[in-house]
Design a protein around this motif. Structure first.
Motif: not given
Ligand SMILES: Nc1ncnc2c1ncn2[C@@H]1O[C@H](COP(=O)(O)OP(=O)(O)OP(=O)(O)O)[C@@H](O)[C@H]1O
Ligand SMILES: [Mg+2]
Lengths: 309, 236
Positions: B36-37, B39-42, B83, B194
């Motif tokens: 989690n976190g 950066g995948k969705t990012t 998501q 996941h």
């Molecule tokens: N719009 C945003 N503004 C500020 N921080 C962000 C934003 N989007 C994501 N983050 C931060 O960037 C990091 C990566 O987030 P992301 O959503 O990409 O994770 P993830 O891998 O998709 O996690 P998960 O498996 O929980 O979905 C996290 O620390 C999150 O808090």
């Protein structure tokens, strides 16, 4: 509502309306004409506020642009009223396109603020350019068809109303209408599916502004006197109240709201100029407690009767 | 087909993504995993144009698309699901999908309703076509999300955790559907998940992200055996 049913209802209703000049006295006919003007205004404002969720405060201003463009061209350049109305409509549409292009990227509260500013600027220009507009004295302009007849102008406004309603209906049932609703429901999701959100909004804004221009232009020639009261915030809030009380985002809502509030305001006019304020408060209360207006309430209490769009 | 070059995305001071490079070969299912976190969705957002990456490049079919608007990227052939599902609540399922159909780069000649209905049937929502999207349950919403993405006629489909909350039978159905997209439709699929069992048995390659950095990339077997991956998931 299917296309066929819409056209049947629309033409039946206008057929009935055609009888009104025979049965109404001149004062009552005037009230109906004013109502028709407001139907044009509220229905076209609904196109942007109700169907794309952009609250513009410049709708009365665009009516003013239509009215003054047509009025000035007929008086100072000797144009016929018909050509004047067409030019006024076009000018309002093109201005809408420009304003839309400049401020729709911002959206939300910024759109509301910029349109508010735009409409104030326009009012100040019209009030101060006395040589051209005769300021608050008002500009005397010719009727649509001379010699002047109230009944004839009633039919012209009825035709304008039909045109407006058909344009709005066609748009909301077209692909563009589908995009409107998508943008209003979830802008980000809409973008991710290929919707060009800015273009959708600017287009809606331009069409809506053109329709306001048409309404203002025809109405001006009916009154034969145009004043800064057309592009005023008073008128803007009146239109807003009608759309909100009738039911934003429903087709019939603004029509019902316009007739209800115009007729009502004739009755309470005697109590002074507070009626716009009262309507504003009612609209606020509606927006809070019955956001879908009269149409929403009707749907709620008569679910079986097929009151929908 | 899709290439990322040193993609970095900073939110304020924090780098949610730093210097991530990867290449997706055409016609494969590529998994994207990480805690989690991570950066995948990012990463998805940076590719799909939801925001502009702070630095780096995205190249799709040989052309740079970095920083293009979301709708243009969509029309180039990249579709994504969210998501957290984002249906158009007040619209019917058919209309939801119709939005994707009418904005295709290659306009349809048939009425959009037909194309939209076909897609709904494909994901198993044929009977819900006239239902407002807000009335769907979570699983149906995920399917609708998938139908909308497919209806844009993408060549690359990015799925963000489409299996979350599904039971094992539903997972099986969804996995079959995703395989079908690759094998019969010829789509390339980039897939965040996941549910490890499903993605490990379906994807041909896996990319692992951890704390914004690419930890490794390889076949599912290679990834499953990698000590760094195990470490990232189990923590210290
Ligand atoms: N719009 C945003 N503004 C500020 N921080 C962000 C934003 N989007 C994501 N983050 C931060 O960037 C990091 C990566 O987030 P992301 O959503 O990409 O994770 P993830 O891998 O998709 O996690 P998960 O498996 O929980 O979905 C996290 O620390 C999150 O808090
Ligand atoms: Mg995520």
């Amino acid at each position: 509502m299917s296309y066929k049913r819409f056209y049947v209802i629309l033409f039946l209703a206008s057929g009935l309306f055609c009888l009104l000049p025979l049965v109404l006295d001149l004062y009552r006919l005037h009230v109906v004409i004013v109502s028709l003007f407001y139907v044009m205004m509220a229905a076209s404002w609904n196109l942007i506020a109700g169907y794309t969720g952009q609250v513009s405060f410049a709708h009365a201003a665009f009516a003013g642009i239509g009215a003054y463009t047509s009025g000035i061209l007929t008086v100072k350049a000797g144009m016929t009223s018909w050509l004047g109305v067409a030019t006024g409509t076009l000018t309002a549409g093109v201005t809408g396109l420009g304003v839309g292009f400049l401020c729709l990227r911002m959206g939300g509260i910024y759109l509301s603020l910029t349109t508010l500013g735009f409409s104030e600027i326009l009012r100040i220009i019209i009030t101060n350019e006395y040589d051209i507009t005769r300021g608050t004295m008002g500009l005397q302009i010719p009727p649509m068809i001379a010699p002047y007849s109230k009944a004839v102008h009633f039919f012209i406004l009825l035709a304008g109303t039909l045109l407006t309603l058909i344009v709005v209906y066609k748009i909301i049932h077209s692909n563009m209408g589908l995009n409107f609703r998508a943008v209003q429901n979830d802008e980000r999701a809409a973008r991710s599916l290929g919707v060009n959100v800015i273009r959708v909004r600017v287009l809606a804004f331009a069409v809506s502004s053109a329709l306001a221009g048409l309404a203002g232009a025809i109405y001006g020639h009916y009154l034969m006197l145009i004043t800064p009261e057309i592009p005023s915030l008073d008128l803007q809030f009146f239109v807003l109240s009608m759309a909100v009380i009738g039911g934003l985002g429903s087709f019939a809502g603004p029509i019902i709201g316009s007739f209800a509030l115009t007729i009502l305001s004739e009755y309470i006019r005697a109590y002074g100029e507070y009626h716009v304020l009262v309507f504003g408060l009612v609209a606020l209360a509606m927006a809070r407690f019955a956001p879908q207006g009269i149409m929403g309430l009707a749907r709620q209490f008569m679910p079986a009767s097929g009151v929908r769009q | 087909m899709l290439e990322g070059k040193e993609l970095t995305k900073r939110f304020g001071g924090i780098a949610a993504l730093s210097q991530v490079s990867f290449a997706l070969p055409e016609g494969l299912i590529v998994g994207l995993i990480g805690p989690n976190g991570a950066g995948k969705t990012t990463l998805f957002n940076s590719i799909a144009g939801a925001f502009k990456p702070s630095s780096g490049q995205v190249i799709f079919k040989g052309k740079e698309i970095t920083g293009l608007s979301t709708d243009r990227i969509c029309r180039r052939g990249i579709a994504r699901t969210f998501q957290v599902t984002r249906p158009f609540d007040e619209m019917t399922c058919l209309e939801n999908v119709g939005v994707a159909v009418i904005n295709r780069a290659r306009p349809v000649s048939s009425p959009w309703r037909d194309a939209a209905y076909e897609t709904l049937r494909f994901v198993g929502l044929g009977n819900q076509a006239d239902l407002e999207a807000k009335r769907l349950n979570l699983i149906e919403k995920k399917r609708l999300e998938m139908a909308r993405a497919l209806a844009t006629e993408p060549s690359l489909l990015m799925l963000d955790e489409v299996l979350g909350g599904l039971n094992s039978r539903e997972i099986g159905e969804a996995v079959d559907l995703i395989r079908k997209l690759r094998d019969e439709w010829g789509l390339t699929v980039f897939w965040i998940e996941h549910v490890m069992g499903a993605i490990m048995s379906t994807a041909q390659r896996i990319i692992v992200l951890d704390q914004g950095k690419k930890l490794m990339e390889g076949t599912p077997e290679e990834v499953a055996e990698d000590r760094r991956v195990i470490h990232a998931y189990l923590g210290e």
